[in-house]
Write a protein that holds these residues in place. Structure first.
Motif, PDB file in Angstrom:
ATOM      1  N   LEU A  62       0.826  -1.206   0.000  1.00 58.11           N
ATOM      2  CA  LEU A  62       0.000   0.000   0.000  1.00 58.11           C
ATOM      3  C   LEU A  62       0.860   1.256   0.000  1.00 58.11           C
ATOM      4  N   PHE A  63       1.915   1.246   0.805  1.00 56.50           N
ATOM      5  CA  PHE A  63       2.811   2.392   0.901  1.00 56.50           C
ATOM      6  C   PHE A  63       3.524   2.649  -0.428  1.00 56.50           C
ATOM      7  N   ILE A  64       4.055   1.600  -1.027  1.00 63.19           N
ATOM      8  CA  ILE A  64       4.755   1.739  -2.314  1.00 63.19           C
ATOM      9  C   ILE A  64       3.799   2.237  -3.389  1.00 63.19           C
ATOM     10  N   ARG A  65       2.555   1.733  -3.365  1.00 64.12           N
ATOM     11  CA  ARG A  65       1.570   2.153  -4.357  1.00 64.12           C
ATOM     12  C   ARG A  65       1.311   3.654  -4.262  1.00 64.12           C
ATOM     13  N   VAL A  66       1.193   4.164  -3.043  1.00 66.71           N
ATOM     14  CA  VAL A  66       0.965   5.596  -2.852  1.00 66.71           C
ATOM     15  C   VAL A  66       2.155   6.400  -3.357  1.00 66.71           C
ATOM     16  N   CYS A  67       3.359   5.967  -2.978  1.00 65.37           N
ATOM     17  CA  CYS A  67       4.562   6.729  -3.341  1.00 65.37           C
ATOM     18  C   CYS A  67       4.849   6.690  -4.833  1.00 65.37           C
ATOM     19  N   ARG A  68       4.658   5.522  -5.461  1.00 64.84           N
ATOM     20  CA  ARG A  68       5.034   5.421  -6.873  1.00 64.84           C
ATOM     21  C   ARG A  68       4.075   6.172  -7.781  1.00 64.84           C
ATOM     22  N   LYS A  69       2.866   6.478  -7.298  1.00 65.10           N
ATOM     23  CA  LYS A  69       1.919   7.233  -8.128  1.00 65.10           C
ATOM     24  C   LYS A  69       2.394   8.656  -8.395  1.00 65.10           C
ATOM     25  N   ILE A  70       3.416   9.087  -7.658  1.00 67.37           N
ATOM     26  CA  ILE A  70       3.977  10.419  -7.893  1.00 67.37           C
ATOM     27  C   ILE A  70       4.512  10.538  -9.316  1.00 67.37           C
ATOM     28  N   VAL A  71       4.947   9.408  -9.908  1.00 65.51           N
ATOM     29  CA  VAL A  71       5.533   9.472 -11.259  1.00 65.51           C
ATOM     30  C   VAL A  71       4.482   9.712 -12.330  1.00 65.51           C
ATOM     31  N   GLY A  72       3.196   9.632 -11.976  1.00 72.31           N
ATOM     32  CA  GLY A  72       2.138   9.916 -12.938  1.00 72.31           C
ATOM     33  C   GLY A  72       1.346  11.151 -12.579  1.00 72.31           C
ATOM     34  N   SER A  73       1.844  11.921 -11.607  1.00 71.54           N
ATOM     35  CA  SER A  73       1.106  13.087 -11.110  1.00 71.54           C
ATOM     36  C   SER A  73       1.689  14.394 -11.650  1.00 71.54           C
ATOM     37  N   ILE A  74       0.814  15.362 -11.924  1.00 72.50           N
ATOM     38  CA  ILE A  74       1.271  16.691 -12.336  1.00 72.50           C
ATOM     39  C   ILE A  74       1.056  17.709 -11.209  1.00 72.50           C
ATOM     40  N   GLN A 121       9.015  21.035  -1.957  1.00 69.95           N
ATOM     41  CA  GLN A 121       9.142  21.508  -3.341  1.00 69.95           C
ATOM     42  C   GLN A 121       7.777  21.841  -3.932  1.00 69.95           C
ATOM     43  N   ASP A 122       7.547  23.146  -4.138  1.00 70.56           N
ATOM     44  CA  ASP A 122       6.266  23.607  -4.676  1.00 70.56           C
ATOM     45  C   ASP A 122       6.312  23.692  -6.198  1.00 70.56           C
ATOM     46  N   HIS A 123       6.699  22.600  -6.827  1.00 67.04           N
ATOM     47  CA  HIS A 123       6.743  22.545  -8.295  1.00 67.04           C
ATOM     48  C   HIS A 123       6.622  21.081  -8.711  1.00 67.04           C
ATOM     49  N   ASN A 124       6.551  20.864 -10.017  1.00 62.67           N
ATOM     50  CA  ASN A 124       6.518  19.509 -10.562  1.00 62.67           C
ATOM     51  C   ASN A 124       7.374  19.505 -11.822  1.00 62.67           C
ATOM     52  N   ALA A 125       8.274  18.537 -11.931  1.00 68.85           N
ATOM     53  CA  ALA A 125       9.219  18.513 -13.044  1.00 68.85           C
ATOM     54  C   ALA A 125       8.527  18.316 -14.396  1.00 68.85           C
ATOM     55  N   TYR A 126       7.369  17.646 -14.418  1.00 69.65           N
ATOM     56  CA  TYR A 126       6.626  17.517 -15.675  1.00 69.65           C
ATOM     57  C   TYR A 126       6.217  18.901 -16.192  1.00 69.65           C
ATOM     58  N   ILE A 127       5.676  19.719 -15.290  1.00 73.90           N
ATOM     59  CA  ILE A 127       5.220  21.051 -15.678  1.00 73.90           C
ATOM     60  C   ILE A 127       6.409  21.915 -16.086  1.00 73.90           C
ATOM     61  N   ASP A 128       7.504  21.811 -15.337  1.00 73.29           N
ATOM     62  CA  ASP A 128       8.715  22.571 -15.690  1.00 73.29           C
ATOM     63  C   ASP A 128       9.194  22.200 -17.091  1.00 73.29           C
ATOM     64  N   THR A 129       9.170  20.906 -17.395  1.00 71.45           N
ATOM     65  CA  THR A 129       9.614  20.428 -18.712  1.00 71.45           C
ATOM     66  C   THR A 129       8.690  20.924 -19.807  1.00 71.45           C
ATOM     67  N   LEU A 130       7.379  20.870 -19.561  1.00 74.18           N
ATOM     68  CA  LEU A 130       6.404  21.361 -20.546  1.00 74.18           C
ATOM     69  C   LEU A 130       6.609  22.843 -20.835  1.00 74.18           C
ATOM     70  N   ASN A 131       6.889  23.628 -19.804  1.00 77.80           N
ATOM     71  CA  ASN A 131       7.122  25.059 -19.989  1.00 77.80           C
ATOM     72  C   ASN A 131       8.337  25.320 -20.867  1.00 77.80           C
ATOM     73  N   ARG A 132       9.372  24.476 -20.694  1.00 81.36           N
ATOM     74  CA  ARG A 132      10.601  24.669 -21.479  1.00 81.36           C
ATOM     75  C   ARG A 132      10.408  24.252 -22.943  1.00 81.36           C
ATOM     76  N   MET A 133       9.629  23.203 -23.158  1.00 75.34           N
ATOM     77  CA  MET A 133       9.505  22.655 -24.511  1.00 75.34           C
ATOM     78  C   MET A 133       8.403  23.299 -25.329  1.00 75.34           C
ATOM     79  N   GLU A 134       7.496  24.028 -24.687  1.00 72.88           N
ATOM     80  CA  GLU A 134       6.309  24.527 -25.370  1.00 72.88           C
ATOM     81  C   GLU A 134       6.647  25.421 -26.561  1.00 72.88           C
TER      82      GLU A 134
END
Length: 503
Positions: A62-74, A121-134
């Motif tokens: 259960l713990f791993i499931r909660v933590c690993r979902k971070i890789v699909g979160s924005i 950390q009040d950011h998300n690397a997915y969003i940071d990457t999208l901002n750079r590539m847009e």
């Protein structure tokens, strides 16, 4: 088309005529990579040294499931871990006990330190990457979709000056969309295999943390039939694929070989059941649910699925289910409830209708027993021109799940039923089918009224949810999330379908 609900000729033309570019972009966030590796080490350590501690194993999952979902979160990392704080703290409290001292020091403390960093950390690397590539890739909000694996509340996301649509992959497929840009929040191995073979946009981009493998491997079609030098592969015709990068495979990281062996054992146990006649078997798919338990889902039947946001219950075909869907079924006997409610709707005529339906099925079973299913299938197709009478369909028609095949009138003619019997059987089939549809809606509506508004929180915390129904004489119902579902189908005894199989 392609087995999905929405048939769209325009989409089909786009899919099979458009030139597609597939690209892989690294998302850099050291703390995420370190967390994933720490979770992998934790899982392996528990498996090696605590294989008989069932409580610890289940809580770790259960713990791993909660933590690993971070890789699909924005969501911002701080927001994500604050929202899941209770589950995280619960696990840390458990493993802080003296009996787990070595485990806590060696495997838990590094994870605590990493989560502390991410909580700030009040950011998300997915969003940071999208901002750079847009601007670099000329991506605008027009006909661009950001796809996530799990359902999220955000419908749009602001990227620089653009407003990009956000959608989970299941809904995207249901809508029948072909886009200019399709951006996946996660690597190719994080999503279903179909998204690596069917491309729903002119430009496909997989965003993946650098710790994960993020590339496509072309399949070697017909490799068992012809020489490697003569291989033919049309899957990627007109598709330009970027090289990508190597890393941890998400599925292999969180799915062990032992689990695969368990799946094979479960399938073989029921597939090879002795003293079971062909007519008593049904075609199913194997789904993995909470605690790595299993359930066989009959492909000829619809099952109740709950929408996470609205809690609306709909009936979906088993062939169209996806990972992450929430199933609801009766714990004691999932398949009989609809039949029971349908019989109530039909009243005193229910037995008469079902006996009428059995008339043609008995004749079909007799012929299969006498001539074999292959011969019966061939006769129905060649002599009576019933094209859909393939072996698998013939087998399914003998099952109690089958009510009214599309070719019922032709089958009755082939089995020499007279006009009076034909009218009686077709009328019975129509009445039973209508009653089953009404029963499904009635059950769905009744259960919707009894669901807890915090359902998704219960599912995330425990992996399942159980409740007793007041509407159906205190019957117990299970809600289970599909963790995995087989592409293949299997033939098992009908009475073993829709039952939870403990690992």
């Amino acid at each position: 088309m392609l087995g999905y609900r929405k048939v769209n000729l325009g989409l089909a033309n786009e899919l099979y005529s458009s030139v597609v570019n597939v690209e892989f972009i690294k998302v850099e966030e050291d703390s995420i990579g370190q967390l994933i590796r720490a979770l992998k080490n934790l899982k392996n350590y528990i498996k090696t040294y605590y294989e008989y501690d069932q409580v610890l194993i289940e809580e770790t999952e259960l713990f791993i499931r909660v933590c690993r979902k971070i890789v699909g979160s924005i969501r911002n990392y701080s927001t994500y871990f604050k929202e899941n704080n209770d589950q995280v703290v619960k696990y840390f409290t458990l493993t802080k006990k003296a009996i787990y001292a070595d485990l806590f020091k060696k495997n838990i403390m590094p994870i605590i330190d990493l989560i502390k960093v991410l909580r700030k950390q009040d950011h998300n690397a997915y969003i940071d990457t999208l901002n750079r590539m847009e601007s670099r890739k000329q991506i605008t909000g027009e006909n661009t979709y950001l796809l996530t694996k799990h359902e999220i509340l955000d419908k749009y996301i602001e990227v620089n000056e653009s407003r990009i649509k956000v959608m989970n992959v299941k809904k995207f497929i249901e809508e029948g969309i072909f886009a200019d840009h399709v951006i996946f929040v996660g690597t190719s191995s994080y999503f279903d295999r179909k998204f690596s073979e069917i491309f729903y946009g002119k430009h496909i981009i997989f965003l993946g943390y650098s710790c994960f493998e993020n590339h496509l491997i072309k399949r070697e079609s017909f490799s068992n039939l012809i020489s490697r030098n003569d291989l033919i592969n049309t899957i990627y015709k007109g598709v330009n694929i970027d090289k990508g990068f190597i890393g941890i495979d998400f599925k292999e990281t969180f799915l062990t070989k032992d689990e695969k062996k368990t799946e094979e054992a479960v399938i073989n146990q029921f597939k090879n059941a002795i003293n079971v006649n062909l007519e008593e078997k049904v075609e199913v798919k194997l789904a993995t649910i909470s605690h790595r338990n299993y359930i066989f889902l009959p492909v000829g039947q619809k099952v109740n699925v709950i929408n996470r946001e609205s809690l609306k219950i709909t009936q979906e075909k088993v062939r169209e289910l996806n990972i992450g869907d929430l199933l609801v079924f009766r714990t004691q006997n999932a398949s009989n409830l609809i039949r029971e409610v349908a019989d109530t709707i039909m009243g005193i005529n229910s037995e008469k209708y079902r006996l009428s339906l059995e008339k043609w099925k008995k004749r079909l079973r007799f012929n299969v027993k006498k001539k074999g299913i292959k011969k019966v299938s061939m006769i129905l197709r060649d002599r009576y021109e019933i094209e859909v009478a393939k072996e698998n369909n013939v087998k399914n028609w003998m099952s109690s799940y089958s009510i009214k095949p599309s070719c019922l009138s032709e089958l009755l003619k082939a089995f020499n039923f007279d006009l009076q019997d034909t009218e009686e059987i077709v009328n019975a089939a129509n009445k039973i089918k209508s009653a089953h549809i009404s029963a499904g809606h009635q059950i769905s509506q009744a259960l919707m009224n009894e669901l807890d508004g915090n359902l998704e929180s219960f599912i995330d915390e425990n992996g399942f949810y159980t409740f007793e129904s007041n509407e159906f004489e205190g019957a117990s119902f299970n809600i289970e999330e599909i963790k995995k579902i087989s592409n293949e189908t299997y033939s098992i005894p009908e009475n073993e379908a829709l039952k939870i199989i403990k690992r």
